[in-house]
Motif scaffolding. Structure first.
Motif, PDB file in Angstrom:
ATOM      1  N   UNK A 258     -12.201  -6.896   3.241  1.00  0.00           N
ATOM      2  CA  UNK A 258     -11.334  -7.974   3.699  1.00  0.00           C
ATOM      3  C   UNK A 258      -9.864  -7.567   3.743  1.00  0.00           C
ATOM      4  N   UNK A 259      -9.541  -6.377   3.246  1.00  0.00           N
ATOM      5  CA  UNK A 259      -8.162  -5.871   3.261  1.00  0.00           C
ATOM      6  C   UNK A 259      -7.211  -6.858   2.593  1.00  0.00           C
ATOM      7  N   UNK A 260      -7.556  -7.276   1.382  1.00  0.00           N
ATOM      8  CA  UNK A 260      -6.712  -8.218   0.657  1.00  0.00           C
ATOM      9  C   UNK A 260      -5.408  -7.572   0.207  1.00  0.00           C
ATOM     10  N   UNK A 261      -5.449  -6.322  -0.191  1.00  0.00           N
ATOM     11  CA  UNK A 261      -4.241  -5.573  -0.550  1.00  0.00           C
ATOM     12  C   UNK A 261      -4.574  -4.096  -0.462  1.00  0.00           C
ATOM     13  N   UNK A 262      -3.548  -3.265  -0.487  1.00  0.00           N
ATOM     14  CA  UNK A 262      -3.738  -1.821  -0.384  1.00  0.00           C
ATOM     15  C   UNK A 262      -2.632  -1.083  -1.100  1.00  0.00           C
ATOM     16  N   UNK A 263      -2.660   0.239  -0.998  1.00  0.00           N
ATOM     17  CA  UNK A 263      -1.671   1.083  -1.666  1.00  0.00           C
ATOM     18  C   UNK A 263      -0.287   0.775  -1.109  1.00  0.00           C
ATOM     19  N   UNK A 264       0.672   0.588  -2.003  1.00  0.00           N
ATOM     20  CA  UNK A 264       2.042   0.274  -1.605  1.00  0.00           C
ATOM     21  C   UNK A 264       2.373  -1.196  -1.616  1.00  0.00           C
ATOM     22  N   UNK A 265       1.362  -2.070  -1.671  1.00  0.00           N
ATOM     23  CA  UNK A 265       1.608  -3.513  -1.715  1.00  0.00           C
ATOM     24  C   UNK A 265       2.041  -3.925  -3.119  1.00  0.00           C
ATOM     25  N   UNK A 266       2.893  -4.910  -3.188  1.00  0.00           N
ATOM     26  CA  UNK A 266       3.298  -5.521  -4.458  1.00  0.00           C
ATOM     27  C   UNK A 266       2.525  -6.821  -4.587  1.00  0.00           C
ATOM     28  N   UNK A 267       1.688  -6.914  -5.622  1.00  0.00           N
ATOM     29  CA  UNK A 267       0.784  -8.050  -5.758  1.00  0.00           C
ATOM     30  C   UNK A 267       0.937  -8.670  -7.136  1.00  0.00           C
ATOM     31  N   UNK A 268       0.498  -9.911  -7.230  1.00  0.00           N
ATOM     32  CA  UNK A 268       0.377 -10.641  -8.488  1.00  0.00           C
ATOM     33  C   UNK A 268      -1.100 -10.984  -8.655  1.00  0.00           C
ATOM     34  N   UNK A 269      -1.765 -10.252  -9.565  1.00  0.00           N
ATOM     35  CA  UNK A 269      -3.203 -10.416  -9.762  1.00  0.00           C
ATOM     36  C   UNK A 269      -3.544 -11.372 -10.882  1.00  0.00           C
ATOM     37  N   UNK A 270      -2.582 -12.092 -11.418  1.00  0.00           N
ATOM     38  CA  UNK A 270      -2.848 -13.025 -12.500  1.00  0.00           C
ATOM     39  C   UNK A 270      -2.760 -12.351 -13.851  1.00  0.00           C
ATOM     40  N   UNK A 271      -3.659 -11.403 -14.124  1.00  0.00           N
ATOM     41  CA  UNK A 271      -3.636 -10.698 -15.404  1.00  0.00           C
ATOM     42  C   UNK A 271      -2.537  -9.656 -15.439  1.00  0.00           C
ATOM     43  N   UNK A 272      -2.068  -9.190 -14.299  1.00  0.00           N
ATOM     44  CA  UNK A 272      -0.984  -8.205 -14.221  1.00  0.00           C
ATOM     45  C   UNK A 272      -0.384  -8.268 -12.832  1.00  0.00           C
ATOM     46  N   UNK A 273       0.835  -7.765 -12.714  1.00  0.00           N
ATOM     47  CA  UNK A 273       1.518  -7.735 -11.425  1.00  0.00           C
ATOM     48  C   UNK A 273       2.268  -6.417 -11.308  1.00  0.00           C
TER      49      UNK A 273
END
Length: 364
Positions: A165-180
């Motif tokens: 689904x290409x939710x995120x990839x290398x280089x993206x800045x994400x907030x995964x709940x348990x860590x960001x």
């Protein structure tokens, strides 16, 4: 010297050479007849197994080569559009490469498992082995392994769907709940993030319940400026517009700004100040740099235009807006306890002990 009678061989124990030759001849004849009767079936069975293995190997090689060519084509397409904005999404070649490699690895593994597994079952069936009990045992073992390693299966399936689904990839800045943080590596079981302080977070894909991707689409830079309530709003809008026009013409802000800088209006109005909100659409991940530059330029422009900012330099002496300081403000009010005859002082005096009648009082 004559041999003892007990040591002499008996005539009955001596093997008959003619009988031994006859038995050997019968054994060879039976073996030859057995081979002659069954060699055609063995040859057919061997050729059948060989044909199954050859077809499986050829089909597996063809599928793996096709998947490899498809992944290579995807990587070339990612390199061709490196750094270009397509549909509001900044294409990252490394991200696309890792995603395509992960998808290719999964597809190659699934194809090899299906092809070789089917070929193995066909070989066992050709050998005359009953596959019913074997498949039933494999099903029970699979259920037991699935219950025992359910977390591993959950992580793997979540990683597969996340990559597809290409939710995120290398280089993206994400907030995964348990860590960001910034995505460093994407795996089928674990996602590796680098936090703002440089730490590395290893997050299992099965533990991620929600994902906030801060690098896809676009970002918003918002600046709030507090000014005096007596300032002219039309003048403030004109000064901010001049700042925005000059900023969009300079590099690198002409690439980082994806929309005009807009004055949204008054965000808050108080007795001593009012807050003007300025907003702009930016490249993903560049909103903080744009906000800092906007504050810098707006502060310089307001100082040059004489627009007062709350919290800036102290007001000059003789300013009509500022009331004169009261000299008596630093003097403490008089205390009622300073006069010993006041009711407050009498109320705080200690109470003398009572005197019992008939008791002599000793005085000095």
């Amino acid at each position: 010297m004559p041999w003892p009678a007990a040591l002499l061989p008996l005539a009955a124990d001596t093997p008959d050479p003619a009988a031994s030759v006859k038995e050997a001849h019968e054994s060879v004849t039976n073996a030859a007849s057995f081979i002659e009767e069954n060699w055609a079936g063995w040859l057919y069975l061997g050729l059948k197994i060989l044909l199954i293995l050859v077809i499986a190997a050829a089909f597996r090689s063809l599928v793996r080569k096709s998947l490899t060519k498809l992944i290579t084509r995807m990587n070339r397409g990612a390199e061709a559009v490196e750094g270009m904005a397509i549909g509001g999404l900044l294409v990252n070649a490394e991200r696309r490469r890792q995603r395509s490699e992960a998808i290719g690895s999964v597809l190659r593994s699934v194809a090899s498992f299906l092809i070789l597994g089917t070929a193995g079952l066909m070989v066992l069936g050709a050998l005359g082995i009953n596959l019913g009990p074997l498949l039933a045992s494999a099903g029970v073992a699979g259920v037991a392994i699935g219950f025992g390693a359910r977390n591993l299966v959950t992580d793997f399936l979540s990683g597969v769907f996340m990559i597809l689904e290409d939710q995120y990839g290398v280089g993206d800045k994400i907030d995964a709940g348990v860590a960001s943080g910034e995505v460093v590596e994407v795996g089928l079981r674990v996602t590796k993030l680098r936090g703002d302080n440089g730490e590395i977070w290893y997050v299992r894909n099965g533990e991620i319940k929600r994902i906030g991707n801060l690098s896809q689409g676009w970002a918003t830079a918002g600046v709030a400026v507090q000014v005096k309530p007596s300032e002219n709003l039309a003048r403030i809008r004109e000064v901010v517009k001049d700042v925005a026009d000059g900023m969009v013409k300079e590099s690198p802000w002409d690439e980082r700004l994806w929309g005009p800088v807009e004055v949204l209006g008054l965000d808050e109005v108080l007795l001593a100040s009012m807050t003007v909100k300025v907003s702009a659409r930016t490249m993903p991940g560049q909103q903080f740099a744009v906000e800092r530059e906007l504050r810098w330029r707006i502060k310089e422009a307001f100082d040059a235009a004489g627009i007062g900012i709350i919290g800036g330099l102290p007001a000059a002496a003789g300013d009509e807006d500022e009331a004169a300081a009261d000299p008596s403000a630093a003097v403490a009010p008089p205390s009622a306890l300073a006069n010993p005859a006041s009711p407050q002082s009498l109320a705080t005096a200690p109470i003398p002990p009572p005197v019992t009648p008939g008791t002599a009082r000793i005085t000095k």
